[in-house]
Design an enzyme around this catalytic site. Structure first.
Site, PDB file in Angstrom:
ATOM      1  N   ALA A   7       0.839  -1.206   0.000  1.00 18.36           N
ATOM      2  CA  ALA A   7       0.000   0.000   0.000  1.00 18.36           C
ATOM      3  C   ALA A   7       0.874   1.255   0.000  1.00 18.36           C
ATOM      4  CB  ALA A   7      -0.917  -0.002   1.228  1.00 18.36           C
TER       5      ALA A   7
ATOM      6  N   SER B  95       6.192 -11.430  -6.237  1.00 21.34           N
ATOM      7  CA  SER B  95       5.897 -10.328  -7.159  1.00 21.34           C
ATOM      8  C   SER B  95       6.926 -10.185  -8.270  1.00 21.34           C
ATOM      9  CB  SER B  95       5.851  -9.004  -6.391  1.00 21.34           C
ATOM     10  OG  SER B  95       4.939  -9.094  -5.334  1.00 21.34           O
TER      11      SER B  95
ATOM     12  N   CYS C 102       2.627   6.861  11.519  1.00 19.92           N
ATOM     13  CA  CYS C 102       1.715   7.716  10.735  1.00 19.92           C
ATOM     14  C   CYS C 102       0.905   8.690  11.589  1.00 19.92           C
ATOM     15  CB  CYS C 102       0.801   6.836   9.902  1.00 19.92           C
ATOM     16  SG  CYS C 102       0.115   5.447  10.799  1.00 19.92           S
TER      17      CYS C 102
ATOM     18  N   HIS D 129      -6.298   8.901   8.339  1.00 18.08           N
ATOM     19  CA  HIS D 129      -6.417   8.876   9.804  1.00 18.08           C
ATOM     20  C   HIS D 129      -6.956  10.220  10.305  1.00 18.08           C
ATOM     21  CE1 HIS D 129      -4.296   5.198   9.897  1.00 18.08           C
ATOM     22  NE2 HIS D 129      -3.170   5.539  10.466  1.00 18.08           N
TER      23      HIS D 129
HETATM   24  P1  A2P Z   1       4.857  -8.825  -2.037  1.00 19.82           P
HETATM   25  O1  A2P Z   1       3.688  -8.084  -2.630  1.00 19.82           O
HETATM   26  O2  A2P Z   1       5.714  -9.455  -3.068  1.00 19.82           O
HETATM   27  O3  A2P Z   1       4.472  -9.742  -0.914  1.00 19.82           O
HETATM   28  P2  A2P Z   1       1.772  -4.165   2.685  1.00 19.82           P
HETATM   29  O4  A2P Z   1       2.349  -3.366   3.828  1.00 19.82           O
HETATM   30  O5  A2P Z   1       0.805  -3.377   1.858  1.00 19.82           O
HETATM   31  O6  A2P Z   1       1.230  -5.470   3.146  1.00 19.82           O
HETATM   32  O7  A2P Z   1       3.030  -4.496   1.715  1.00 19.82           O
HETATM   33  C1  A2P Z   1       4.174  -5.192   2.147  1.00 19.82           C
HETATM   34  C2  A2P Z   1       5.257  -5.085   1.087  1.00 19.82           C
HETATM   35  O8  A2P Z   1       6.411  -5.811   1.544  1.00 19.82           O
HETATM   36  C3  A2P Z   1       4.881  -5.718  -0.238  1.00 19.82           C
HETATM   37  O9  A2P Z   1       5.444  -4.978  -1.307  1.00 19.82           O
HETATM   38  C4  A2P Z   1       5.512  -7.096  -0.155  1.00 19.82           C
HETATM   39  O10 A2P Z   1       5.818  -7.685  -1.409  1.00 19.82           O
HETATM   40  C5  A2P Z   1       6.813  -6.734   0.549  1.00 19.82           C
HETATM   41  N1  A2P Z   1       7.437  -7.929   1.096  1.00 19.82           N
HETATM   42  C6  A2P Z   1       6.887  -8.859   1.916  1.00 19.82           C
HETATM   43  N2  A2P Z   1       7.785  -9.835   2.205  1.00 19.82           N
HETATM   44  C7  A2P Z   1       8.933  -9.517   1.536  1.00 19.82           C
HETATM   45  C8  A2P Z   1      10.230 -10.111   1.435  1.00 19.82           C
HETATM   46  N3  A2P Z   1      10.528 -11.251   2.068  1.00 19.82           N
HETATM   47  N4  A2P Z   1      11.152  -9.495   0.661  1.00 19.82           N
HETATM   48  C9  A2P Z   1      10.866  -8.359   0.015  1.00 19.82           C
HETATM   49  N5  A2P Z   1       9.667  -7.724   0.099  1.00 19.82           N
HETATM   50  C10 A2P Z   1       8.710  -8.289   0.844  1.00 19.82           C
END
Ligand code: A2P
Length: 335
Positions: free
Chosen positions: A15, A42, A130, A243
């Site tokens: 997000a 991703s 935030c 918020h």
């Molecule tokens: P991904 O979409 O590939 O899971 P949010 O706070 O909206 O939940 O987003 C979390 C962010 O952190 C997303 O972009 C997610 O990517 C990324 N993320 C989660 N786990 C990892 C990881 N092990 N390495 C890199 N990025 C990560």
């Protein structure tokens, strides 16, 4: 080689990460190259930047070679795991998580409030919580003028604070509830649709949550006001991404609502929306996708015998000023 900086966004599909990319674009940040990093889930997807498709890469410790600014919003654990690799590569890590905020050699920066602290970094600058950012953009100018002594806050925090999954859960749950279907809370402890949850982050021994104590500890650090007293009740509300906060403030000096409006109308990052007769006051609907924090319902606290108390209501976009915009503004301090 073209002018500009090599920028990486870690958590680029989240997000906040998505808004970091949009904010870099909208504010014309001088980007020479942009790396979008996320988990292996991703990798290979694309996102647009200035009309060009950028391929999302799986983040590894090697991702930061040659990077000038690494904007992190992938959660505290990932920030902790990657800190050493980012700093070693020479990149400046601007971290949206709570992992390093209270460390002595990590500046905690709201650019409208304490930009000078950013220069004291040792490779990492933390983006505050935030609600703390949104509050301090409006409260710091008043503190400078009249010295804030004590603040009591109640927050009305949007689903976006729990990331993209939090926003998706609220939207889906609202639909389910309207259709009489069963709901399955996962991002939040309880059903958020048509409900309030007075529980954000984990409970501490003193009965406060960690989120509530961030308002105290982070405000003291950012304002350089170790004696400031803050009590907060943080509440999750069924709002997507802005918020709001009800603030009761006690100052060392007397202050009138007119003075507060005059100070805030000259303060960067704040818009005074305060004309009750015209039904003008801050609302999360109007703060959504805005850079500025809205401040209104400014009035003298009638529970006091003196004029040192002010009540005020603020709304701000959690994903922007509460996170992505603040991070990009920190990077802009070095441009
Ligand atoms: P991904 O979409 O590939 O899971 P949010 O706070 O909206 O939940 O987003 C979390 C962010 O952190 C997303 O972009 C997610 O990517 C990324 N993320 C989660 N786990 C990892 C990881 N092990 N390495 C890199 N990025 C990560």
């Amino acid at each position: 080689m073209s002018q500009g900086f090599n920028v990486a966004v870690a958590g680029a599909t989240g997000a906040v990460g998505v808004e970091m990319v949009k904010t870099l674009e909208k504010r014309n940040f001088p980007v020479r190259s942009l790396k979008l990093l996320a988990s292996s889930r991703s990798a290979g997807k694309t996102a647009k930047f200035h009309g060009t498709d950028v391929v999302i890469e799986e983040m590894t410790p090697e991702s930061f070679k040659g990077v000038d600014f690494a904007l992190f919003s992938a959660g505290s654990d990932i920030s902790r795991d990657y800190r050493a690799a980012v700093v070693k590569s020479g990149a400046l890590m601007i971290d949206n998580s709570s992992a390093f905020r209270m460390e002595n050699d990590v500046p905690l920066v709201v650019p409208e409030v304490n930009p000078e602290d950013a220069r004291l970094h040792h490779g990492v600058i933390a983006n505050p919580n935030c609600t703390t950012i949104i509050m301090l953009v409006a409260v710091a100018p008043l503190h400078r003028a009249k010295k804030l002594i004590r603040l009591v806050a109640a927050t009305y925090q949007a689903a976006s604070g729990a990331g993209a999954k939090g926003m998706a859960e609220l939207a889906e749950q609202t639909r389910q509830l309207l259709n009489g279907e069963a709901v399955h809370p996962a991002a939040f402890a309880h059903q958020l649709g048509f409900n309030l949850i007075p529980h954000i982050d984990s409970f501490q021994e003193n009965g406060y949550t960690k989120e509530e104590l961030k308002m105290l500890n982070e405000s003291r650090k950012i304002l350089h006001a170790p004696e400031l007293m803050v009590s907060c009740t943080s509440v999750r509300v069924p709002i997507l991404r802005a918020h709001s906060e009800s603030l009761n403030m006690e100052f060392a000096e007397e202050v009138t609502p007119e003075e507060v409006r005059a100070i805030l109308s000259k303060s960067p990052g704040v818009i005074v929306m305060d004309d009750p007769a015209q039904k003008i006051y801050p609302m999360p609907k109007d703060a959504t996708e805005q850079y500025d924090v809205l401040a209104g319902r400014i009035r003298q606290d009638i529970s006091r015998h003196d004029k040192r108390g002010i009540d005020m209501f603020v709304s701000g976009d959690q994903v922007l000023k509460g996170a992505a915009l603040n991070a990009v503004q920190i990077a802009e301090l070095f441009v």
